[in-house]
Design a protein around this motif. Structure first.
Motif, PDB file in Angstrom:
ATOM      1  N   ARG A  20      -7.291  10.714 -19.787  1.00 33.83           N
ATOM      2  CA  ARG A  20      -7.026  12.161 -19.806  1.00 33.83           C
ATOM      3  C   ARG A  20      -6.943  12.702 -18.393  1.00 33.83           C
ATOM      4  N   ARG A  21      -6.004  13.613 -18.195  1.00 34.74           N
ATOM      5  CA  ARG A  21      -5.898  14.314 -16.913  1.00 34.74           C
ATOM      6  C   ARG A  21      -6.459  15.716 -17.091  1.00 34.74           C
ATOM      7  N   PRO A  22      -7.128  16.247 -16.072  1.00 35.35           N
ATOM      8  CA  PRO A  22      -7.585  17.634 -16.192  1.00 35.35           C
ATOM      9  C   PRO A  22      -6.369  18.563 -16.222  1.00 35.35           C
ATOM     10  N   ALA A  23      -6.460  19.600 -17.009  1.00 38.69           N
ATOM     11  CA  ALA A  23      -5.359  20.550 -17.140  1.00 38.69           C
ATOM     12  C   ALA A  23      -5.207  21.362 -15.860  1.00 38.69           C
ATOM     13  N   ASP A  24      -3.968  21.624 -15.482  1.00 39.36           N
ATOM     14  CA  ASP A  24      -3.714  22.483 -14.328  1.00 39.36           C
ATOM     15  C   ASP A  24      -4.080  23.911 -14.701  1.00 39.36           C
ATOM     16  N   PRO A  25      -4.712  24.632 -13.782  1.00 39.90           N
ATOM     17  CA  PRO A  25      -5.060  26.017 -14.096  1.00 39.90           C
ATOM     18  C   PRO A  25      -3.807  26.894 -14.167  1.00 39.90           C
ATOM     19  N   ILE A  26      -3.836  27.864 -15.037  1.00 44.24           N
ATOM     20  CA  ILE A  26      -2.736  28.817 -15.155  1.00 44.24           C
ATOM     21  C   ILE A  26      -2.945  29.943 -14.159  1.00 44.24           C
ATOM     22  N   LEU A  27      -4.196  30.391 -14.026  1.00 44.40           N
ATOM     23  CA  LEU A  27      -4.536  31.480 -13.114  1.00 44.40           C
ATOM     24  C   LEU A  27      -5.325  30.944 -11.927  1.00 44.40           C
ATOM     25  N   LEU A  28      -5.033  31.484 -10.762  1.00 49.16           N
ATOM     26  CA  LEU A  28      -5.730  31.105  -9.538  1.00 49.16           C
ATOM     27  C   LEU A  28      -6.442  32.320  -8.975  1.00 49.16           C
ATOM     28  N   ASP A  29      -7.646  32.119  -8.442  1.00 49.28           N
ATOM     29  CA  ASP A  29      -8.308  33.244  -7.796  1.00 49.28           C
ATOM     30  C   ASP A  29      -7.775  33.385  -6.368  1.00 49.28           C
ATOM     31  N   ALA A  34      -5.099  31.574  -1.308  1.00 51.15           N
ATOM     32  CA  ALA A  34      -5.160  31.519   0.153  1.00 51.15           C
ATOM     33  C   ALA A  34      -5.081  30.071   0.640  1.00 51.15           C
ATOM     34  N   ARG A  35      -5.818  29.167  -0.011  1.00 49.87           N
ATOM     35  CA  ARG A  35      -5.753  27.752   0.368  1.00 49.87           C
ATOM     36  C   ARG A  35      -4.359  27.187   0.130  1.00 49.87           C
ATOM     37  N   MET A  36      -3.745  27.553  -0.989  1.00 52.89           N
ATOM     38  CA  MET A  36      -2.415  27.055  -1.313  1.00 52.89           C
ATOM     39  C   MET A  36      -1.387  27.490  -0.268  1.00 52.89           C
ATOM     40  N   LEU A  37      -1.527  28.714   0.236  1.00 53.40           N
ATOM     41  CA  LEU A  37      -0.577  29.266   1.193  1.00 53.40           C
ATOM     42  C   LEU A  37      -1.003  29.060   2.647  1.00 53.40           C
ATOM     43  N   SER A  38      -2.142  28.454   2.870  1.00 51.44           N
ATOM     44  CA  SER A  38      -2.709  28.258   4.219  1.00 51.44           C
ATOM     45  C   SER A  38      -2.880  29.592   4.941  1.00 51.44           C
ATOM     46  N   MET A  39      -3.389  30.561   4.223  1.00 52.77           N
ATOM     47  CA  MET A  39      -3.659  31.889   4.769  1.00 52.77           C
ATOM     48  C   MET A  39      -5.110  32.241   4.455  1.00 52.77           C
ATOM     49  N   SER A  40      -5.572  33.357   5.013  1.00 55.70           N
ATOM     50  CA  SER A  40      -6.941  33.798   4.734  1.00 55.70           C
ATOM     51  C   SER A  40      -6.972  34.616   3.440  1.00 55.70           C
ATOM     52  N   THR A  41      -8.166  34.723   2.862  1.00 53.91           N
ATOM     53  CA  THR A  41      -8.300  35.526   1.647  1.00 53.91           C
ATOM     54  C   THR A  41      -8.030  36.999   1.944  1.00 53.91           C
ATOM     55  N   SER A  42      -8.416  37.466   3.124  1.00 52.61           N
ATOM     56  CA  SER A  42      -8.153  38.869   3.456  1.00 52.61           C
ATOM     57  C   SER A  42      -6.646  39.123   3.543  1.00 52.61           C
ATOM     58  N   TRP A  43      -5.882  38.135   4.028  1.00 53.85           N
ATOM     59  CA  TRP A  43      -4.419  38.283   4.058  1.00 53.85           C
ATOM     60  C   TRP A  43      -3.881  38.408   2.649  1.00 53.85           C
ATOM     61  N   VAL A  44      -4.378  37.595   1.735  1.00 55.25           N
ATOM     62  CA  VAL A  44      -3.892  37.647   0.348  1.00 55.25           C
ATOM     63  C   VAL A  44      -4.189  39.024  -0.245  1.00 55.25           C
ATOM     64  N   TYR A  45      -5.424  39.516  -0.072  1.00 53.26           N
ATOM     65  CA  TYR A  45      -5.768  40.838  -0.605  1.00 53.26           C
ATOM     66  C   TYR A  45      -4.880  41.928   0.006  1.00 53.26           C
ATOM     67  N   ARG A  46      -4.655  41.865   1.303  1.00 50.60           N
ATOM     68  CA  ARG A  46      -3.940  42.911   2.024  1.00 50.60           C
ATOM     69  C   ARG A  46      -2.432  42.854   1.819  1.00 50.60           C
ATOM     70  N   GLU A  47      -1.837  41.668   1.902  1.00 51.67           N
ATOM     71  CA  GLU A  47      -0.380  41.549   1.981  1.00 51.67           C
ATOM     72  C   GLU A  47       0.324  41.140   0.691  1.00 51.67           C
ATOM     73  N   ALA A  48      -0.343  40.452  -0.184  1.00 53.86           N
ATOM     74  CA  ALA A  48       0.339  39.863  -1.340  1.00 53.86           C
ATOM     75  C   ALA A  48       1.067  40.912  -2.181  1.00 53.86           C
ATOM     76  N   SER A  49       0.409  41.996  -2.517  1.00 55.61           N
ATOM     77  CA  SER A  49       1.065  42.998  -3.365  1.00 55.61           C
ATOM     78  C   SER A  49       2.214  43.682  -2.631  1.00 55.61           C
ATOM     79  N   LYS A  50       2.086  43.845  -1.312  1.00 60.14           N
ATOM     80  CA  LYS A  50       3.179  44.445  -0.528  1.00 60.14           C
ATOM     81  C   LYS A  50       4.420  43.559  -0.540  1.00 60.14           C
ATOM     82  N   LEU A  51       4.200  42.251  -0.601  1.00 58.85           N
ATOM     83  CA  LEU A  51       5.299  41.297  -0.552  1.00 58.85           C
ATOM     84  C   LEU A  51       5.836  40.924  -1.936  1.00 58.85           C
ATOM     85  N   GLY A  52       5.263  41.509  -2.979  1.00 60.02           N
ATOM     86  CA  GLY A  52       5.768  41.272  -4.326  1.00 60.02           C
ATOM     87  C   GLY A  52       4.974  40.280  -5.145  1.00 60.02           C
TER      88      GLY A  52
END
Length: 83
Positions: A20-29, A34-52
Motif C-alpha cells: 500500500r502507498r500512502p494517499a497523497d493529500p488533497i489539501l495542504l497547509d 511554502a516548502r513546495m514553492l521554496s518560499m516562507s510561510t509569511s510570503w504565502v500568507y501575504r502574497e498567495a491571494s494577491k497572485l490568484g
C-alpha cells in the motif's frame, strides 16, 4: 484439485501493508505550500491571494487554518512558468 474460495474468504483477504502507498493529500497547509514553492510561510500568507492562489479558511480566530488544494497550487505554479 484445490477447493475454490468462498465469498467470506475472498472478502477478508487484504493486500499486505508493504504493497500500500500512502494517499497523497488533497489539501495542504500553509507550511506545506511554502516548502513546495521554496518560499516562507509569511510570503504565502501575504502574497498567495494577491497572485490568484486561493485558500480555504477552516476554523475561527487565532486557531483558524488556511488550506490550499494541491491541484490549485500545482496549476498556479504551472502558470508562473517563463516561456
Amino acid at each position: 484439485m484445490k477447493p475454490q474460495n468462498t465469498a467470506d474468504e475472498v472478502s477478508t483477504q487484504v493486500a499486505p501493508r508493504s504493497d500500500r502507498r500512502p494517499a497523497d493529500p488533497i489539501l495542504l497547509d500553509t507550511a506545506e505550500v511554502a516548502r513546495m514553492l521554496s518560499m516562507s510561510t509569511s510570503w504565502v500568507y501575504r502574497e498567495a491571494s494577491k497572485l490568484g492562489l486561493k485558500g480555504y479558511k477552516l476554523g475561527r480566530g487565532r486557531n483558524a487554518k488556511v488550506l490550499y488544494k494541491k491541484t490549485d497550487v500545482l496549476r498556479w505554479l504551472e502558470q508562473q512558468r517563463i516561456h
